[in-house]
Design an enzyme around this catalytic site. Structure first.
Site, short mmCIF file in Angstrom:
data_model
loop_
_atom_site.label_atom_id
_atom_site.label_comp_id
_atom_site.label_asym_id
_atom_site.label_seq_id
_atom_site.Cartn_x
_atom_site.Cartn_y
_atom_site.Cartn_z
CG LEU A 12 -40.58 -39.18 -0.13
CD1 LEU A 12 -41.63 -37.96 -0.57
CD2 LEU A 12 -41.08 -40.29 0.52
CG ASP A 13 -38.03 -44.18 -4.45
OD1 ASP A 13 -36.83 -44.44 -3.60
OD2 ASP A 13 -38.71 -45.19 -4.61
CB VAL A 14 -36.40 -39.51 -8.73
CG1 VAL A 14 -36.64 -38.55 -9.79
CG2 VAL A 14 -35.06 -39.13 -8.35
CB THR A 71 -42.13 -41.87 -4.39
OG1 THR A 71 -41.87 -42.97 -4.97
CG2 THR A 71 -43.16 -41.83 -3.30
#
Length: 310
Positions: free
Chosen positions: A141-143, A145
């Site tokens: 997951l993105d930082v 998100t």
């Protein structure tokens, strides 16, 4: 320097910048290609080429490749990560609720907390498969998100989960709040994604990019935004953010992809309203269906309340 490569520029790279085109052609990072060009190691039709020069299709390309270097092991810090919650654990997997501001694993240039470091601090031993810096990580997951992630703690689980993600048998559902009201209210976005031609940290819908498919349904509509249930068929980097930005409905708070900063400020967000809500997959131990759900974190819940307030 290492091997000398000589070849005609493929038609598919015609017009691309040297750094972007050779990165795709040779599998090197754009930074490495730029360094080669600056050192006079890239030539077009016998003349030195700069990193921002364009590649004419059919011209003769010569590149002196760098010597193969020993791989660098990137080790993230072992530290307690505030807000990292374990939703489930067994002999094969650990399922976590990832908070905002935490990366999945260590990477060049990232000095903040990581899921792998946080799990190590809690005493978990992850699968040793995969690159050293991201052992056990089968998806990311993105930082910015939040939400549910599964991490492999056994070698068998790592193999099975990597296969499941590759074969798209994992049910990945996100909730996103996007600006405006997508039309139709339920639909599919089928648009290829690749790295942005001018901004390395961003991605974009580009012809010739990797196939990318996003399905969505509207859960709730507000005056200025919509809460969506998003089902990913593919899993490209920034896929949801890129697809809805391309439709001119960026995630609320996602200033990187064109969100309205005034609206972001009004709802109190400094990151995109995007949350990995549920994750369903065949458990690697016995194939039974396993599904895990993550509640909205405080900042996203508060933003929803503000949007609902007339």
């Amino acid at each position: 320097m290492g091997e000398l490569r000589s070849m005609p520029v493929p038609d598919g790279l015609d017009g691309m910048r040297i750094d972007a085109g050779l990165s795709r052609l040779l599998g090197l990072s754009r930074t490495v290609v730029a360094g080669l060009a600056e050192a006079g190691r890239v030539r077009l039709d016998g003349r030195d080429a700069g990193k921002s020069d364009r590649l004419p299709g059919g011209s003769w390309l010569e590149v002196e490749l760098p010597d193969a270097a020993a791989p660098t092991v990137i080790e993230g810090p072992v530290e307690v990560v505030a807000g990292l919650t374990v939703l489930h654990e067994d002999d094969d997997i650990v399922v976590v609720d990832k908070p905002v501001g935490v990366a999945a694993h260590a990477s060049p240039g990232w000095t903040g907390p990581t899921v792998t470091g946080g799990l190590a601090a809690l005493g978990y031993r992850l699968s040793t498969s995969g690159a050293a810096e991201r052992q056990g990580i089968v998806h990311r997951l993105d930082v910015g998100t939040t939400g549910v992630m599964v991490v492999a703690t056994s070698e068998h689980a790592y193999t099975e989960l990597k296969r499941a993600f590759k074969e798209r048998t994992v049910d990945k559902r996100y909730h996103a709040v996007v600006q405006g009201h997508p039309d139709p209210s339920s639909g599919t976005i089928d648009a290829p994604i690749d790295r942005h031609p001018r901004h390395d940290y961003r991605f974009a819908v580009l012809q010739g990019g990797k196939p990318s498919i996003t399905h969505y349904d509207t859960i709730e509509a507000f005056r200025s935004a919509s809460l969506l249930d998003v089902h990913l068929e593919t899993g490209r980097t920034h896929q949801i953010r890129v697809h809805f930005s391309a439709l001119r409905h960026p995630c609320v708070g996602d200033l990187t992809y064109g969100a309205d900063p005034t609206l972001a400020k009004r709802v109190g967000l400094s990151r995109q309203w995007l949350h990995a809500r549920t994750l369903g997959f065949a458990h690697p131990a016995d194939g039974r269906h396993a599904e895990f759900t993550s509640p909205y974190p405080g900042d996203l819940a508060a933003a929803l309340d503000t949007l609902r307030d007339p």
